[in-house]
Design an enzyme around this catalytic site. Structure first.
Site, PDB file in Angstrom:
ATOM      1  N   LYS A  86       0.806  -1.296  -0.017  1.00 52.85           N
ATOM      2  CA  LYS A  86      -0.094  -0.089  -0.004  1.00 52.85           C
ATOM      3  C   LYS A  86       0.819   1.102   0.182  1.00 52.85           C
ATOM      4  O   LYS A  86       2.062   1.342   0.918  1.00 52.85           O
ATOM      5  CB  LYS A  86      -1.021  -0.074   1.205  1.00 52.85           C
ATOM      6  CG  LYS A  86      -1.645   1.222   1.431  1.00 52.85           C
ATOM      7  CD  LYS A  86      -2.788   1.152   2.644  1.00 52.85           C
ATOM      8  CE  LYS A  86      -2.301   1.546   3.780  1.00 52.85           C
ATOM      9  NZ  LYS A  86      -1.850   3.215   3.804  1.00 52.85           N
TER      10      LYS A  86
ATOM     11  N   ASP B  81      -3.359   4.314  -1.989  1.00 50.87           N
ATOM     12  CA  ASP B  81      -4.198   4.775  -0.716  1.00 50.87           C
ATOM     13  C   ASP B  81      -4.433   6.303  -0.887  1.00 50.87           C
ATOM     14  O   ASP B  81      -3.616   7.018   0.142  1.00 50.87           O
ATOM     15  CB  ASP B  81      -3.831   4.118   0.359  1.00 50.87           C
ATOM     16  CG  ASP B  81      -4.700   4.696   1.581  1.00 50.87           C
ATOM     17  OD1 ASP B  81      -5.878   4.964   1.539  1.00 50.87           O
ATOM     18  OD2 ASP B  81      -4.055   4.536   2.750  1.00 50.87           O
ATOM     19  N   LEU B  82      -4.934   7.041  -1.883  1.00 53.27           N
ATOM     20  CA  LEU B  82      -4.927   8.483  -1.833  1.00 53.27           C
ATOM     21  C   LEU B  82      -6.421   8.923  -1.488  1.00 53.27           C
ATOM     22  O   LEU B  82      -6.390  10.258  -1.401  1.00 53.27           O
ATOM     23  CB  LEU B  82      -4.413   8.796  -3.299  1.00 53.27           C
ATOM     24  CG  LEU B  82      -2.909   8.474  -3.701  1.00 53.27           C
ATOM     25  CD1 LEU B  82      -2.663   9.058  -4.856  1.00 53.27           C
ATOM     26  CD2 LEU B  82      -2.025   9.086  -2.582  1.00 53.27           C
ATOM     27  N   LYS B  83      -7.287   8.117  -1.322  1.00 52.53           N
ATOM     28  CA  LYS B  83      -8.366   8.628  -0.705  1.00 52.53           C
ATOM     29  C   LYS B  83      -9.161   9.772  -1.450  1.00 52.53           C
ATOM     30  O   LYS B  83      -9.342  10.799  -0.854  1.00 52.53           O
ATOM     31  CB  LYS B  83      -8.687   8.918   0.796  1.00 52.53           C
ATOM     32  CG  LYS B  83      -8.125   7.654   1.545  1.00 52.53           C
ATOM     33  CD  LYS B  83      -7.971   7.924   3.321  1.00 52.53           C
ATOM     34  CE  LYS B  83      -7.597   6.779   4.169  1.00 52.53           C
ATOM     35  NZ  LYS B  83      -6.242   6.623   4.024  1.00 52.53           N
TER      36      LYS B  83
ATOM     37  N   ASP C 225     -13.371  14.601  -4.226  1.00 52.35           N
ATOM     38  CA  ASP C 225     -13.550  15.585  -5.094  1.00 52.35           C
ATOM     39  C   ASP C 225     -14.828  15.818  -5.761  1.00 52.35           C
ATOM     40  O   ASP C 225     -15.491  15.059  -5.619  1.00 52.35           O
ATOM     41  CB  ASP C 225     -12.303  15.809  -5.939  1.00 52.35           C
ATOM     42  CG  ASP C 225     -11.858  17.413  -5.869  1.00 52.35           C
ATOM     43  OD1 ASP C 225     -12.658  18.178  -6.285  1.00 52.35           O
ATOM     44  OD2 ASP C 225     -10.604  17.759  -5.956  1.00 52.35           O
ATOM     45  N   ILE C 226     -15.043  16.808  -6.723  1.00 46.19           N
ATOM     46  CA  ILE C 226     -16.312  16.587  -7.486  1.00 46.19           C
ATOM     47  C   ILE C 226     -16.160  15.232  -8.533  1.00 46.19           C
ATOM     48  O   ILE C 226     -15.006  14.829  -8.948  1.00 46.19           O
ATOM     49  CB  ILE C 226     -16.380  17.945  -8.505  1.00 46.19           C
ATOM     50  CG1 ILE C 226     -15.008  18.079  -9.358  1.00 46.19           C
ATOM     51  CG2 ILE C 226     -16.587  18.991  -7.544  1.00 46.19           C
ATOM     52  CD1 ILE C 226     -15.260  19.359 -10.303  1.00 46.19           C
TER      53      ILE C 226
ATOM     54  N   THR D 141     -13.305  15.299 -11.509  1.00 41.27           N
ATOM     55  CA  THR D 141     -11.960  15.127 -10.828  1.00 41.27           C
ATOM     56  C   THR D 141     -11.556  13.780 -10.406  1.00 41.27           C
ATOM     57  O   THR D 141     -10.467  13.294 -10.766  1.00 41.27           O
ATOM     58  CB  THR D 141     -11.929  16.137  -9.832  1.00 41.27           C
ATOM     59  OG1 THR D 141     -12.241  17.477 -10.672  1.00 41.27           O
ATOM     60  CG2 THR D 141     -10.396  16.370  -9.525  1.00 41.27           C
TER      61      THR D 141
ATOM     62  N   THR E 161     -11.227   6.577  11.163  1.00 41.54           N
ATOM     63  CA  THR E 161     -11.446   6.102  12.633  1.00 41.54           C
ATOM     64  C   THR E 161     -10.728   6.968  13.591  1.00 41.54           C
ATOM     65  O   THR E 161     -10.835   6.802  14.693  1.00 41.54           O
ATOM     66  CB  THR E 161     -10.699   4.666  12.651  1.00 41.54           C
ATOM     67  OG1 THR E 161      -9.461   4.718  12.134  1.00 41.54           O
ATOM     68  CG2 THR E 161     -11.227   3.681  12.160  1.00 41.54           C
TER      69      THR E 161
ATOM     70  N   ARG F 157       3.689  -1.335  10.595  1.00 38.10           N
ATOM     71  CA  ARG F 157       4.853  -1.380  11.560  1.00 38.10           C
ATOM     72  C   ARG F 157       5.383  -2.705  11.837  1.00 38.10           C
ATOM     73  O   ARG F 157       6.289  -3.153  12.109  1.00 38.10           O
ATOM     74  CB  ARG F 157       4.927  -0.551  12.452  1.00 38.10           C
ATOM     75  CG  ARG F 157       4.910   1.057  12.216  1.00 38.10           C
ATOM     76  CD  ARG F 157       4.210   2.032  13.201  1.00 38.10           C
ATOM     77  NE  ARG F 157       2.872   2.047  13.259  1.00 38.10           N
ATOM     78  CZ  ARG F 157       2.064   2.988  13.735  1.00 38.10           C
ATOM     79  NH1 ARG F 157       2.624   3.707  14.409  1.00 38.10           N
ATOM     80  NH2 ARG F 157       0.980   2.836  13.768  1.00 38.10           N
TER      81      ARG F 157
END
Ligand code: C5P
Length: 232
Positions: free
Chosen positions: A33, A60-62, A65-66, A69, A119, A210
């Site tokens: 990721k 994983d850039l989440k 936006d509209i 885009t 979370t 980790r």
């Protein structure tokens, strides 16, 4: 074929460190990721490089936006050859449907995953931004919205998998961080579960950082966690 349920979070801030870590891994035995920190510092060339090495990459850039885009960002992710990409479900039905449509243009379609409620947000903070009810109700509502907007699954806490498995059915993917092997350090995670329990409760993929990235022998740590997971 890669059957691994483990997605290793490459929470590094430069290409050199990420690359020397990844070189210790077998692309058939895990997935990786790339989040905002590494992507912002090392960029799309690094994503292409890891894809070229045979890794399944979760970008994983989440996106949030509209619709136009987000759709174009999803297309750009698909062009990079990533395996999984995500968007915020709070972007709404039209945004998620636009992302779906963009991805469906590709032969090799990345899995399209929604983020429900971060979370890190408390009930008080959620109310402050206008999200009513308990965090669990918001997660359930947003997961159902993501599903009916055509997404393949959602990211969720391991403590939410059982309920989402029930409300969204067996084909909806549940991707869970907050996983810690028994006896390992909790770090800053609060609501944790062991890999074994997370899979038993209905997770499809575990995001683990980790406990593997900071292990003396990452490949051995990965192997040990993989062995602890029931196949179902
Ligand atoms: O090192 P650790 O196993 O805690 O890393 C978990 C990864 O999952 C990190 O990349 C973190 O940003 C991500 N994540 C999380 N909790 C969420 C969503 C994502 O820990 N709710």
């Amino acid at each position: 074929m890669n059957n691994s349920k483990i997605i290793i979070a490459l929470d590094f801030n430069d290409m050199g460190t990420a690359l020397s870590f990844v070189l210790q891994l077998d692309p058939q035995k895990c997935r990786i990721k790339i989040g905002k920190e590494l992507f912002t510092s090392a960029g799309p060339k690094m994503v292409e490089r890891f894809v070229g090495m045979g890794f399944d990459v979760f970008l994983d850039l989440k996106f949030h936006d509209i619709p136009n885009t987000v759709a174009r960002a999803c297309s750009a992710a698909a062009e990079l050859g990533v395996w999984m990409v995500n968007v915020h479900a709070t972007g709404g039905r039209n945004m998620m449907a636009a992302a779906r449509e963009a991805i469906d243009q590709y032969e090799k379609k990345p899995l399209l995953i929604g983020v429900t409620v971060l979370t890190s947000l408390s009930a008080t903070e959620l109310h402050e931004i206008g999200i009513q009810g308990t965090p669990e109700e918001a997660v359930d509502r947003l997961a159902r919205l993501a599903q009916s907007s055509g997404l393949d699954g959602v990211v969720c806490s391991p403590l939410e998998t059982a309920i989402l498995r029930e409300s969204c059915g067996s084909d909806f993917l549940l991707v869970t961080p907050g996983v810690r092997p028994a006896g390992s350090q909790q770090n800053d995670q609060t609501r944790i579960m062991t890999p074994e329990d997370a899979i038993r409760n209905g997770s499809d993929f575990l995001v683990i950082g980790r406990p593997i990235t900071q292990a003396d022998d990452p490949a051995a740590a990965l192997e040990s966690i993989s062995q602890s997971i029931p196949s179902r």
